[in-house]
Scaffold this motif. Structure first.
Motif, PDB file in Angstrom:
ATOM      1  N   ASP A 127       1.020  -0.852   0.096  1.00  0.00           N
ATOM      2  CA  ASP A 127       0.552  -0.278  -0.325  1.00  0.00           C
ATOM      3  C   ASP A 127       0.524   1.222  -0.154  1.00  0.00           C
ATOM      4  O   ASP A 127       1.615   1.777   0.889  1.00  0.00           O
ATOM      5  CB  ASP A 127      -1.224  -0.354   1.194  1.00  0.00           C
ATOM      6  N   ALA A 146     -10.463   8.091  -1.812  1.00  0.00           N
ATOM      7  CA  ALA A 146     -11.335   7.243  -1.379  1.00  0.00           C
ATOM      8  C   ALA A 146     -12.237   6.416  -2.270  1.00  0.00           C
ATOM      9  O   ALA A 146     -13.512   7.662  -2.515  1.00  0.00           O
ATOM     10  CB  ALA A 146     -11.866   6.585  -0.002  1.00  0.00           C
ATOM     11  N   GLU A 148     -15.332   4.782  -3.959  1.00  0.00           N
ATOM     12  CA  GLU A 148     -17.180   3.879  -3.397  1.00  0.00           C
ATOM     13  C   GLU A 148     -18.312   4.226  -3.645  1.00  0.00           C
ATOM     14  O   GLU A 148     -18.267   4.821  -4.162  1.00  0.00           O
ATOM     15  CB  GLU A 148     -16.773   4.121  -1.445  1.00  0.00           C
ATOM     16  N   TYR A 155     -16.948   5.097   4.677  1.00  0.00           N
ATOM     17  CA  TYR A 155     -15.647   4.148   4.110  1.00  0.00           C
ATOM     18  C   TYR A 155     -14.389   5.048   4.057  1.00  0.00           C
ATOM     19  O   TYR A 155     -13.183   4.858   4.784  1.00  0.00           O
ATOM     20  CB  TYR A 155     -16.134   3.483   3.495  1.00  0.00           C
ATOM     21  N   LYS A 159     -11.181   4.653   6.072  1.00  0.00           N
ATOM     22  CA  LYS A 159      -9.316   4.908   5.450  1.00  0.00           C
ATOM     23  C   LYS A 159      -8.746   5.396   5.741  1.00  0.00           C
ATOM     24  O   LYS A 159      -7.453   5.159   6.059  1.00  0.00           O
ATOM     25  CB  LYS A 159      -9.721   5.073   3.350  1.00  0.00           C
ATOM     26  N   ARG A 162      -7.029   4.303   9.528  1.00  0.00           N
ATOM     27  CA  ARG A 162      -6.430   3.300   8.739  1.00  0.00           C
ATOM     28  C   ARG A 162      -5.123   2.999   8.166  1.00  0.00           C
ATOM     29  O   ARG A 162      -3.637   2.892   8.179  1.00  0.00           O
ATOM     30  CB  ARG A 162      -7.575   1.520   7.935  1.00  0.00           C
ATOM     31  N   LYS A 163      -5.155   4.303   7.606  1.00  0.00           N
ATOM     32  CA  LYS A 163      -4.470   4.097   6.860  1.00  0.00           C
ATOM     33  C   LYS A 163      -2.528   5.545   7.295  1.00  0.00           C
ATOM     34  O   LYS A 163      -1.782   5.788   6.536  1.00  0.00           O
ATOM     35  CB  LYS A 163      -4.547   4.739   4.775  1.00  0.00           C
TER      36      LYS A 163
END
Ligand code: C5P
Length: 223
Positions: A127, A146, A148, A155, A159, A162-163
């Motif tokens: 990633d 993102a 989606e 979402y 992200k 999380r990233k």
């Protein structure tokens, strides 16, 4: 749009699809046109930045004053992204990186066999934007995308966390008028504590608004 908003800053932008070879004649890829990433590169250069565009295979013209590095695979895109990361102030990941690549690239063309079902073994790609965002104290201000089809903001926000990103551009790709391959787009810029909607416009116009917004957030973060 402010012409000097990114003066003296070095911006690195990834764009387009990646292409993951199976053998000398075949690959796995996706329909990314690269239009949004190229438009961002143009807008960032117009805002006074020095811009490096790291591009997968697309058919677009490189904007003036933009230094373009052509790559094919996700691994090459990661290597190119890390190459001048030390002088990078702002990293924008607009590329549609293939999530997986074939485990092995065959040296010779894979021949058609008698079997009806053929199985491919794939392995996860690195990633890129998460790697850059995780670089520690010297990391650039990091922006992701993102794409989606539902719960777009939800979402995108997960992200972002999380990233480890500073900002994420949320893009509803369920609407065929915007997103992949189309000339128009509409997005929401999501930060840890804020959301800004940028209405439908040409990717070129939208890129200028996005660069304006991103430059403002970036300035705030360095205060
Ligand atoms: O997880 P997802 O692919 O939806 O995340 C999209 C964001 O992450 C985009 O900014 C894309 O450029 C980036 N990305 C990346 N490397 C990957 C996968 C996605 O930089 N291997």
């Amino acid at each position: 749009f402010e012409y000097g908003a990114l003066a003296g800053k070095h911006v690195v932008i990834t764009a387009g699809p990646t292409r993951e070879p199976l053998d000398p004649v075949r690959y796995i890829s996706n329909h990314s046109s690269g239009k949004m990433g190229y438009a961002l590169a143009e807008a960032a250069a117009d805002a006074g930045a020095s811009v490096r565009l790291i591009s997968g295979p697309v058919t677009l013209q490189v904007p003036p004053r933009v230094d373009c590095i052509q790559v094919e695979t996700a691994e090459q895109m990661l290597a190119a992204s890390l190459d001048d990361i030390d002088r990078c102030d702002l990293f924008i990941a607009a590329a549609a990186v293939a999530d997986y690549r074939p485990v092995a690239v065959e040296e010779h063309k894979i021949k058609k066999g008698s079997e009806e079902i053929m199985e491919l073994r794939l392995t996860k790609n690195p990633d890129i934007v998460a790697t850059v965002a995780g670089l520690g104290a010297q990391r650039p201000y990091t922006v992701g995308f993102a794409a989606e089809t539902r719960d777009v903001i939800g979402y995108a926000r997960s992200k972002l966390i999380r990233k480890g990103l500073d900002l994420i551009v949320a893009n509803d790709v369920s609407n065929p008028e915007i997103g992949f391959n189309s000339d128009d787009n509409a997005v929401t810029l999501v930060s840890a504590d804020d959301e800004v909607s940028l209405p439908q416009a040409s990717k070129r116009q939208l890129a200028r608004r996005l660069i304006e917004q991103i430059a403002q957030h970036y300035k705030q973060s360095t205060k």
